[in-house]
Design an enzyme around this catalytic site. Structure first.
Site, PDB file in Angstrom:
ATOM      1  N   HIS A   1      -7.707  10.278   1.657  1.00  0.00           N
ATOM      2  CA  HIS A   1      -8.160   9.900   0.320  1.00  0.00           C
ATOM      3  C   HIS A   1      -8.521  11.166  -0.461  1.00  0.00           C
ATOM      4  CE1 HIS A   1      -9.028   5.509   1.068  1.00  0.00           C
ATOM      5  NE2 HIS A   1      -9.097   5.931   2.310  1.00  0.00           N
TER       6      HIS A   1
ATOM      7  N   HIS B   1      -4.021   8.141   6.437  1.00  0.00           N
ATOM      8  CA  HIS B   1      -3.981   8.442   4.995  1.00  0.00           C
ATOM      9  C   HIS B   1      -5.220   9.223   4.610  1.00  0.00           C
ATOM     10  CE1 HIS B   1      -5.719   4.475   5.667  1.00  0.00           C
ATOM     11  NE2 HIS B   1      -6.513   4.684   4.641  1.00  0.00           N
TER      12      HIS B   1
HETATM   13  P1  5GP Z   1      -8.858   2.776   4.350  1.00  0.00           P
HETATM   14  O1  5GP Z   1     -10.038   1.875   4.245  1.00  0.00           O
HETATM   15  O2  5GP Z   1      -7.862   2.264   5.358  1.00  0.00           O
HETATM   16  O3  5GP Z   1      -9.214   4.208   4.569  1.00  0.00           O
HETATM   17  O4  5GP Z   1      -8.181   2.763   2.922  1.00  0.00           O
HETATM   18  C1  5GP Z   1      -7.064   2.006   2.602  1.00  0.00           C
HETATM   19  C2  5GP Z   1      -6.813   2.218   1.134  1.00  0.00           C
HETATM   20  O5  5GP Z   1      -5.528   1.738   0.840  1.00  0.00           O
HETATM   21  C3  5GP Z   1      -7.794   1.464   0.229  1.00  0.00           C
HETATM   22  O6  5GP Z   1      -8.450   2.398  -0.626  1.00  0.00           O
HETATM   23  C4  5GP Z   1      -6.912   0.503  -0.526  1.00  0.00           C
HETATM   24  O7  5GP Z   1      -7.309   0.354  -1.866  1.00  0.00           O
HETATM   25  C5  5GP Z   1      -5.544   1.116  -0.411  1.00  0.00           C
HETATM   26  N1  5GP Z   1      -4.457   0.161  -0.396  1.00  0.00           N
HETATM   27  C6  5GP Z   1      -4.385  -0.959   0.375  1.00  0.00           C
HETATM   28  N2  5GP Z   1      -3.212  -1.596   0.152  1.00  0.00           N
HETATM   29  C7  5GP Z   1      -2.536  -0.846  -0.757  1.00  0.00           C
HETATM   30  C8  5GP Z   1      -1.251  -0.983  -1.360  1.00  0.00           C
HETATM   31  O8  5GP Z   1      -0.495  -1.919  -1.122  1.00  0.00           O
HETATM   32  N3  5GP Z   1      -0.880  -0.009  -2.247  1.00  0.00           N
HETATM   33  C9  5GP Z   1      -1.679   1.053  -2.526  1.00  0.00           C
HETATM   34  N4  5GP Z   1      -1.222   1.944  -3.405  1.00  0.00           N
HETATM   35  N5  5GP Z   1      -2.894   1.213  -1.975  1.00  0.00           N
HETATM   36  C10 5GP Z   1      -3.320   0.269  -1.093  1.00  0.00           C
END
Ligand code: 5GP
Length: 139
Positions: free
Chosen positions: A100, A98
């Site tokens: 950001h 993903h």
């Molecule tokens: P990472 O740390 O893996 O780069 O970021 C994961 C992101 O996914 C975090 O910013 C978190 O807030 C977001 N996130 C986690 N679970 C969910 C969810 O169920 N729905 C949405 N829309 N975002 C999520």
């Protein structure tokens, strides 16, 4: 067991979806770092950028390219930080690629991408030459 983002793709859990096409999707982050914080994903599950096939990578970047101005304009941002946590040790919590897109505002108190690193290494010129040559040979 599919990732939470695959469950969003399948419509099994709700999300504020802002864009969708055949291979990619974008939706608001559930715990936003700024208003408009958006995640862009490939619909198929790949844990890391390294795992994505070329055609999906092309589609993913096209969606990122499309969403950056849409996100910035929607919240009247001055700029944005666009980044991937690529792997657990880099802070990736959801094992589904993903991107950001985090809107940034003058004086928002945030830092640049450079703020993610720990202690900076001291690298001699010959070490830098070796690293560059090694990367070049693999690219
Ligand atoms: P990472 O740390 O893996 O780069 O970021 C994961 C992101 O996914 C975090 O910013 C978190 O807030 C977001 N996130 C986690 N679970 C969910 C969810 O169920 N729905 C949405 N829309 N975002 C999520």
């Amino acid at each position: 067991m599919s990732t939470i983002f695959s469950q969003i793709v399948e419509g099994e859990i709700p999300a504020r979806v802002v864009y969708e096409d055949e291979t990619t999707m974008a939706f608001l982050d559930a715990n936003p770092l700024a208003p408009g914080h958006t995640l862009v994903i490939p619909k198929d599950e790949y844990e890391r950028l390294n795992d994505i096939p070329d055609d999906v990578a092309t589609d993913l970047y096209a969606t990122i390219h499309r969403l950056i101005p849409a996100v910035e304009e929607s919240v009247d941002a001055d700029a944005s930080t666009v980044a991937f946590n690529n792997g657990e040790e880099a802070g990736q919590e959801v094992p589904h690629v993903h991107c950001h897109i985090v809107p940034r505002f003058e004086g928002d108190g945030g830092g640049p991408i450079h703020a993610i690193a720990g202690d900076r290494p001291e690298l001699a010129d010959d070490e830098l030459d070796d690293i560059a040559a090694d990367i070049e040979s693999r690219a």
